[in-house]
Design an enzyme around this catalytic site. Structure first.
Site, PDB file in Angstrom:
ATOM      1  N   TYR A 120      29.585  83.440  64.309  1.00 39.01           N
ATOM      2  CA  TYR A 120      30.269  83.223  63.039  1.00 39.01           C
ATOM      3  C   TYR A 120      30.276  84.529  62.235  1.00 39.01           C
ATOM      4  CZ  TYR A 120      28.887  78.453  64.373  1.00 39.01           C
ATOM      5  OH  TYR A 120      28.647  77.290  65.058  1.00 39.01           O
ATOM      6  N   PRO A 154      31.395  66.905  63.523  1.00 35.45           N
ATOM      7  CA  PRO A 154      31.000  65.493  63.481  1.00 35.45           C
ATOM      8  C   PRO A 154      32.023  64.582  62.841  1.00 35.45           C
ATOM      9  CG  PRO A 154      29.865  66.723  61.769  1.00 35.45           C
ATOM     10  CD  PRO A 154      30.603  67.729  62.596  1.00 35.45           C
TER      11      PRO A 154
END
Length: 279
Positions: free
Chosen positions: A56, A203
């Protein structure tokens, strides 16, 4: 009642609903200040598991938790991932599990996170070009040296998980998994059987309109948002599931964490369980 806590590796207690830092912008200026504010608000609301990775931003995202929260409050777990690097003539991101690369990324993460030990270090992907024993041996050596505490994996199959466990103890697995995407159901089953933490990334994701409509209907019945229903379903799915929803907005963060208070009746869970086939 669904437990709100889990012990990673059998001893590292965390709140099951964590925070994924991937979506936090890192460029200087107001957006970075907003990212710092989100991280701080997460901890204020009781989050004690924050997930980041070298991938990231080439480590830039690892610096954010330290900037926002160091010195860290007692019990806060900041986990990161290694094993992806820029390499080759085109300088593209590629899987890279060579021992020297893994060791260098861990050393850099220790510096960026401002810690002497990373309590949970996850292999971002298994590099098929590097012998598995070399990748895991490097992580095991780093654990022996006290630079990492526990070893986790990301995006593995059930067979790969079994192979890895023949070499090292595995504390966590981070795979893509949500209400409408259950490709890694066998991995979750293996984790549940072994007491391994399962951290679903992405999720919350929405499929076709029919699935969204059913989630919205359940949400209306339990006085929650569809996002909260998706997270509550994950928490009820298995005691080893530790969702790590990410966001760059405080209002979304607060919405996500409130999912812990959403109670789904067995009839609601049955309806949601049937959605996987329509996604």
């Amino acid at each position: 009642m669904t437990s709100t806590e889990f012990r990673i590796g059998g001893d590292l207690k965390v709140r099951r609903l964590g925070f994924g830092a991937m979506h936090l912008p890192t460029e200087p200026g107001p957006v970075r200040e907003a990212s710092v504010a989100v991280a701080r608000r997460a901890v204020e609301l009781g989050v004690d598991l924050i997930d980041t990775a070298y991938l990231y931003g080439g480590g830039a995202n690892e610096e954010l938790p330290a900037e926002a929260l160091h010195p860290y409050p007692d019990g806060l777990l900041v986990t990161t991932k290694v094993g992806v690097a820029r390499s080759g003539p085109s300088d593209e991101w590629r899987l890279d599990g060579r021992p020297a690369v893994l060791r260098a990324q861990v050393e850099q993460a220790l510096r960026r996170l401002r810690v002497e030990r990373i309590e949970l270090l996850q292999l971002h992907r298994i590099d098929p070009r590097t012998p598995l024993a070399d990748q895991l041996g490097t992580l095991r050596d780093l654990r022996t040296e006290g630079k990492i505490g526990r070893i986790g994996l990301s995006e593995v199959t059930a067979d790969e998980l079994a192979r890895v466990r023949e070499i090292v103890d595995v504390a966590s697995v981070q795979n893509r998994y949500n209400l409408l995407d259950r490709e890694h159901e066998p991995v979750l089953a293996a984790c549940e059987a072994a007491g391994i933490a399962f951290l679903p990334w992405r999720p919350v994701a929405w499929g076709e309109s029919g699935a969204r409509a059913e989630v919205a209907a359940v949400a209306a019945e339990v006085d929650a948002t569809p996002t909260q229903v998706a997270l509550a379903w994950l928490l009820a799915r298995s005691p080893v599931v530790l969702p790590i929803p990410g966001t760059a907005r405080i209002d979304h963060l607060e919405e996500n964490l409130a999912a812990e208070g959403v109670r789904l009746a067995s009839a609601h869970r049955d309806r949601l369980d049937r959605l996987s086939g329509s996604a």
